[in-house]
Motif scaffolding. Sequence first.
Motif, PDB file in Angstrom:
ATOM      1  N   SER A   1      -2.412  -6.232  -3.046  1.00 43.93           N
ATOM      2  CA  SER A   1      -2.347  -6.315  -4.512  1.00 43.93           C
ATOM      3  C   SER A   1      -2.928  -5.062  -5.165  1.00 43.93           C
ATOM      4  CB  SER A   1      -3.034  -7.580  -5.028  1.00 43.93           C
ATOM      5  OG  SER A   1      -4.110  -7.940  -4.223  1.00 43.93           O
ATOM      6  N   VAL A   2      -3.996  -4.510  -4.569  1.00 42.25           N
ATOM      7  CA  VAL A   2      -4.541  -3.271  -5.131  1.00 42.25           C
ATOM      8  C   VAL A   2      -3.528  -2.134  -4.986  1.00 42.25           C
ATOM      9  CG1 VAL A   2      -6.355  -1.528  -4.865  1.00 42.25           C
ATOM     10  CG2 VAL A   2      -6.943  -3.951  -4.811  1.00 42.25           C
ATOM     11  N   GLY A   3      -2.791  -2.131  -3.856  1.00 41.75           N
ATOM     12  CA  GLY A   3      -1.750  -1.120  -3.660  1.00 41.75           C
ATOM     13  C   GLY A   3      -0.719  -1.167  -4.770  1.00 41.75           C
TER      14      GLY A   3
ATOM     15  N   VAL B   1       0.850  -1.196   0.000  1.00 36.71           N
ATOM     16  CA  VAL B   1       0.000   0.000   0.000  1.00 36.71           C
ATOM     17  C   VAL B   1       0.885   1.246   0.000  1.00 36.71           C
ATOM     18  CG1 VAL B   1      -1.795   1.251   1.241  1.00 36.71           C
ATOM     19  CG2 VAL B   1      -1.861  -1.238   1.153  1.00 36.71           C
ATOM     20  N   ALA B   2       1.973   1.188   0.759  1.00 39.95           N
ATOM     21  CA  ALA B   2       2.908   2.319   0.803  1.00 39.95           C
ATOM     22  C   ALA B   2       3.499   2.594  -0.581  1.00 39.95           C
ATOM     23  CB  ALA B   2       4.027   2.036   1.812  1.00 39.95           C
ATOM     24  N   PHE B   3       3.678   1.540  -1.364  1.00 44.21           N
ATOM     25  CA  PHE B   3       4.188   1.694  -2.734  1.00 44.21           C
ATOM     26  C   PHE B   3       3.264   2.605  -3.537  1.00 44.21           C
ATOM     27  CE2 PHE B   3       4.129   0.003  -7.169  1.00 44.21           C
ATOM     28  CZ  PHE B   3       5.414   0.383  -7.535  1.00 44.21           C
TER      29      PHE B   3
ATOM     30  N   ASP C   1      -6.341 -13.664   6.333  1.00 47.83           N
ATOM     31  CA  ASP C   1      -5.548 -12.607   5.716  1.00 47.83           C
ATOM     32  C   ASP C   1      -6.159 -12.061   4.422  1.00 47.83           C
ATOM     33  OD1 ASP C   1      -3.755 -12.711   7.699  1.00 47.83           O
ATOM     34  OD2 ASP C   1      -2.282 -13.933   6.632  1.00 47.83           O
ATOM     35  N   THR C   2      -7.412 -12.402   4.138  1.00 44.44           N
ATOM     36  CA  THR C   2      -8.020 -11.989   2.872  1.00 44.44           C
ATOM     37  C   THR C   2      -7.932 -10.474   2.674  1.00 44.44           C
ATOM     38  OG1 THR C   2      -9.610 -13.756   3.243  1.00 44.44           O
ATOM     39  CG2 THR C   2     -10.084 -12.236   1.447  1.00 44.44           C
ATOM     40  N   ALA C   3      -8.275  -9.717   3.719  1.00 48.04           N
ATOM     41  CA  ALA C   3      -8.277  -8.257   3.599  1.00 48.04           C
ATOM     42  C   ALA C   3      -6.877  -7.742   3.265  1.00 48.04           C
ATOM     43  CB  ALA C   3      -8.785  -7.627   4.898  1.00 48.04           C
ATOM     44  N   ILE C   4      -5.873  -8.319   3.924  1.00 48.33           N
ATOM     45  CA  ILE C   4      -4.489  -7.896   3.669  1.00 48.33           C
ATOM     46  C   ILE C   4      -4.105  -8.205   2.228  1.00 48.33           C
ATOM     47  CG2 ILE C   4      -2.073  -8.365   4.249  1.00 48.33           C
ATOM     48  CD1 ILE C   4      -2.937  -8.711   7.131  1.00 48.33           C
ATOM     49  N   ALA C   5      -4.466  -9.393   1.761  1.00 42.85           N
ATOM     50  CA  ALA C   5      -4.126  -9.787   0.389  1.00 42.85           C
ATOM     51  C   ALA C   5      -4.765  -8.841  -0.624  1.00 42.85           C
ATOM     52  CB  ALA C   5      -4.573 -11.224   0.131  1.00 42.85           C
TER      53      ALA C   5
END
Lengths: 267, 259
Positions: free
Chosen positions: A97-99, A47-49, A89-93
């Motif tokens: 990837s959207v990030g 996300v930081a990317f 971890d679904t939310a993190i995944a």
Amino acid sequence: MIDAILHYAFLQRALAAGLFIALACAVLGVFLLLRKDAMIGHGLSHVAFAGVAVGLAVGWMPLLSALVVSVAGALGIMKLKESAGLHGDTAIAIFSSVGLAVGIILASVSGRFNVALFGYLFGDVLAIEPLEVGLSIALAILVVGLVALNYQRLLFMTFDREAARVAGVPVRRLDALITVLAAVTVVLGMKIVGILMVAALLVIPAAAGLQAARSFRSAVLGACAVAESSVIAGLLAAYVLDWPASGTIVLAAFLLFGILFLLRRRG
Amino acid sequence: MAYPPADGAAGNRPALVRVEGVSFSFGFRRVLEDVSLSIDEGDFLALLGPNGSGKTTLVKVILNLLTPERGRVFLWGRQAAEFLEWERIGYVPQKATHFDPAFPASAREVVAMALRSTRAVARLSRRKQEEAIRRALELVGMDEHRDRPIGRLSGGQQQRVFIARAIVTDPGLLFLDEPTAGVDAETQERFYDLLGRLNTAQGITIVLVTHDIGIVNKHVSRVACLNQKLIYHGRHEDFCRSGVDEMLAGGQHLVSHRH
């Protein structure tokens, strides 16, 4: 080697920023690992990317844009996690990837997919600017300070969430605090070891501290010692060997982890 | 709507806990139905019932971890949702001993985290806090093990540390949910003696949740039997004469209507 630190301002800046940032990562990392939340650092780094790409595209300081986007992403992950129907971890995944997707589109469209972005991906602490050093140190102190202020309550809810709730610990507010602080440390760590390795700063020193700990206090102190030693040893080795600082710091941390791991196995 | 206490033996001491007509469901499954009971100061109440009878749910409703569909809960005369003085209640959850055995916390730290998490304690000096921690560990006979990691203690020792954690804020009321699961008989015996001492010598009101009728022993003063509805609530001696205990001990199904 000491001479080099005394002589070169860029080494001093890297060392100062690195020591403070690694400390914040280590302290928070112990809580994250015990909350079984180790992957959040990895997800937030992606996300930081996107945040860095936003900064480079519109001409803000990438550290600040990454901070804003990561904190927003962290809160988004938390909200998505709480909503029914999403496992583990679904939310993190999804967010990580959207990030990456947003980041690569922005970088490509704005034509800024260049050396600057490369530095954020793989870390470039030797190029850290004085303003960024000041900001990093201030934020790292803020992170450590907020954890210290809530230390007992965070420890209680990490160990026994239900009993902590009954004792009046505001567990949901503190969940949000931990998540936001994770976003801040990820952005800070990005300056040292880069987006692709930032999770290492959160996970490896904390995991090393947990190897031999007989108390929570000793786990936190151990993680801090490993983090600081890795930064010092990594930077010096990188200077002497002419290796990239980011990778060398991560390898130094891994080496210390490995030694502690083997010592525990034998002892 | 006023609910009378389930029996007339309460005297004029104020009830620490009053449960009034509480019902609760998980989805479509009704777990508690119209449960009313009161817990008075000084009671040692055994909350009995088979697995899945709603005992843990009732405790969680009392502790405001779950919100009932119907009915109300009062703690020290105040509605549970508005109750603030949680340091007056100690709680040892059912899963207390299911923690990660590699968690790096010493016995002392486990007790300290509960004390230092409460608002009221922030005013205490560091020395007073350390004293309270030592006293709680001494009461359960665990002070000599204070620096050992919690995961390396035996099941019985861990239970005693969790009791110390629950009583370190000097609460008037202590809830224990299936505290002796997986602990051998001799250790259980000593554990109940400890609870009896806390009840009589320290004046702590105790609510002990269990599916094991065998523990209803000399220390217990009152018994409540739950199986979705409250089947029995009264003095221990009357419980023994009521025949409900034999039914439970005989492994028969509990009747689902009130006696």
